[in-house]
Design a protein around this motif. Sequence first.
Motif, PDB file in Angstrom:
ATOM      1  N   ASP A 130    -111.768  53.639 -15.302  1.00 55.63           N
ATOM      2  CA  ASP A 130    -113.969  52.435 -14.104  1.00 55.63           C
ATOM      3  C   ASP A 130    -114.407  53.637 -14.649  1.00 55.63           C
ATOM      4  N   ALA A 131    -115.356  53.421 -15.876  1.00 55.52           N
ATOM      5  CA  ALA A 131    -116.296  55.262 -16.060  1.00 55.52           C
ATOM      6  C   ALA A 131    -117.250  55.258 -15.167  1.00 55.52           C
ATOM      7  N   HIS A 132    -117.600  53.859 -14.510  1.00 56.30           N
ATOM      8  CA  HIS A 132    -118.472  53.812 -13.551  1.00 56.30           C
ATOM      9  C   HIS A 132    -118.302  52.834 -12.136  1.00 56.30           C
ATOM     10  N   THR A 133    -118.155  53.614 -11.288  1.00 56.78           N
ATOM     11  CA  THR A 133    -118.098  52.625 -10.370  1.00 56.78           C
ATOM     12  C   THR A 133    -118.918  53.205  -8.699  1.00 56.78           C
ATOM     13  N   SER A 146    -122.591  55.003 -21.425  1.00 56.34           N
ATOM     14  CA  SER A 146    -121.781  54.663 -20.206  1.00 56.34           C
ATOM     15  C   SER A 146    -122.324  53.649 -20.005  1.00 56.34           C
ATOM     16  N   MET A 147    -121.243  51.942 -20.660  1.00 54.61           N
ATOM     17  CA  MET A 147    -122.531  51.165 -20.378  1.00 54.61           C
ATOM     18  C   MET A 147    -121.285  50.239 -19.658  1.00 54.61           C
ATOM     19  N   GLN A 148    -121.441  48.801 -19.105  1.00 56.45           N
ATOM     20  CA  GLN A 148    -120.668  47.900 -18.084  1.00 56.45           C
ATOM     21  C   GLN A 148    -120.814  46.274 -19.190  1.00 56.45           C
ATOM     22  N   LEU A 151    -116.640  52.755 -21.266  1.00 57.24           N
ATOM     23  CA  LEU A 151    -116.837  50.924 -20.462  1.00 57.24           C
ATOM     24  C   LEU A 151    -116.329  51.287 -18.888  1.00 57.24           C
ATOM     25  N   GLY A 152    -117.008  50.574 -18.147  1.00 53.85           N
ATOM     26  CA  GLY A 152    -116.555  50.853 -16.877  1.00 53.85           C
ATOM     27  C   GLY A 152    -117.037  49.114 -15.869  1.00 53.85           C
ATOM     28  N   SER A 153    -117.444  49.065 -14.835  1.00 55.70           N
ATOM     29  CA  SER A 153    -117.637  48.406 -14.523  1.00 55.70           C
ATOM     30  C   SER A 153    -119.419  48.399 -13.290  1.00 55.70           C
ATOM     31  N   ASP A 154    -118.842  49.225 -12.526  1.00 58.53           N
ATOM     32  CA  ASP A 154    -120.736  49.707 -11.434  1.00 58.53           C
ATOM     33  C   ASP A 154    -120.228  48.678 -10.625  1.00 58.53           C
ATOM     34  N   ALA A 195    -112.761  51.348 -22.993  1.00 58.16           N
ATOM     35  CA  ALA A 195    -112.031  51.337 -21.609  1.00 58.16           C
ATOM     36  C   ALA A 195    -111.227  52.366 -21.004  1.00 58.16           C
ATOM     37  N   THR A 196    -109.851  53.135 -21.843  1.00 66.84           N
ATOM     38  CA  THR A 196    -109.319  53.716 -21.380  1.00 66.84           C
ATOM     39  C   THR A 196    -109.321  55.589 -22.183  1.00 66.84           C
TER      40      THR A 196
END
Length: 554
Positions: free
Chosen positions: A64-67, A394-396, A435-438, A482-483
């Motif tokens: 998860d690139a942004h959490t 970096s986007m969600q 890609l991540g989720s925030d 995402a990986t």
Amino acid sequence: MNDSITHYRNGKIFTAADDGWAESIVVEDHKLRFVGETVYADILAPDAEVIDLQGAVVLPGFVDAHTHLVMMGFALQKLDLRDATDLADIQSSIKQFAESNPDAPRLLGRSWLFSALDGGHPTREMIDAVVPDRPVYLDANDVHSVWVNTAALRELGIDADTPDPIGGRIGRDPDTGEATGMLYETAMMLYVWPKLAELASDEDRDAALALAFRHYLEDGVTGAVDMALGADELASLERALDAGDGTLPLRVAAHWLMTREDNEADNVRQVHDVIELHERVQGPWLRIAGIKIIIDGVIDSCTAAMKEPYSDGTNAEPIWDLESLIPVVTAADAAGLQIAMHAIGDEASEIGLTALEYAIAANGDIPRRHRMEHLESITRDNVERLARLGIIASMQPVHADPAIQENWQAMLGDYRVNRAYPWPEFTEAGAVLALGSDAPTAPHPPLPNMFIATTRRSAIDPSLAPNLPGYALPLADALAHATRDAAYSCRWEDVTGQLVRGKAADFVVLKQDPFTEGVDSLLTTEIAMTVVAGSVRYDSARATNTEAVNTEAR
């Protein structure tokens, strides 16, 4: 049998590498010893423990690139208002929550949508009508503003004389100046967050972290980039690291959240503090990667910095203007820190890219890997500029879910909605897209996130029309972003993100095959197994999660 070698055979293994697919994985000493055809794996490891995948799809573990880990754990315990459709629905949910928690000294909720108020403005009286006697704090869906009642304002000590902080705003009655119950951006960060942190114990934070770890492992996430680290969160992560004998349930890289001060010296001093932390916290399971700067707010509450006004004629100033940003970015870049910039509005990304250009010119040719977060509205010229500078986008995908777009689109109300969340533009320009989720501003599970990425449809209500389907991504590309690319975004490319020989054995086994059953199956597919560094951290067949449960029990 050699217990230190395990052969996962007869699978459909997506490697996120140039070779594409494999049939077998051989794991030895936490790493991938072999990835390829089963016939060769049988020869290489004849005495290995064998796990028959029975044709199941295997993916690299999601990163998860942004959490926000501790925040996510706390949010999972709050009243969820995302499905509330109007004010009456919100009020009814709050009332029921209050009745179900009669001894709670205050009530915490999350994820309400501005569109549920049908153009109205949230006020403290709306909450007072159902809960007048206890403080109520309701995080907006984007977690950039909080809606509170009169009791909460009293607890916070906010009244008509309380000043607005730099980069934030206290909602006020235009006639009396009294606080209305809405706290935007840094007003939330500087008044609400410290109060709730003060009221929470270390045990509360550790339990929240453990809950986040457990949910992530159950959903196939093996690494996370925490984007708002502070002293309390770092202390909780280090306690978990100590309890795990130097390991965590999943890998964590973190960015320290910068606070906008009113002078350059105090801003730059924070960078030097992070440099010390960066040098001290550099382990294989937990590392301080750099700093996080929130340049602007969000479009839903009209706090994102835009080049042109919102549909109501207003606009927002950036939290960090160019003059304040340049010294911080230049100092962090010179020190080798990764810089992550929250930039949602098209003016915010312009400011951030200009500051990075200045730092690159000042510091010369040194290793760097900076990032810009969200980029929901950005000009085509700045997409090209970002790629040229080597900045990671970096986007969600979850933020583009059509179910939460009504207010977003109404606030812009013009041609800008036709270039919302333009993921393919970044890769076409040559940039890396992570890609991540925030989480907790959006649901954290990666498979529904991949559904949105590949269809631009809603994971909340799939019957809705897609949101600009021309920006959808092919499934294999979305998974790689995402990986593989998420791992690259935090300098883990030599460790994880792909299933290739020599990298960590971080992978996830699915119960369904979205490549053959179609991307709609991403909404129903379950995780069969999550493996981190060769250890099974979640196995649905046993319905257990040993690592996270042990951590949560502390």
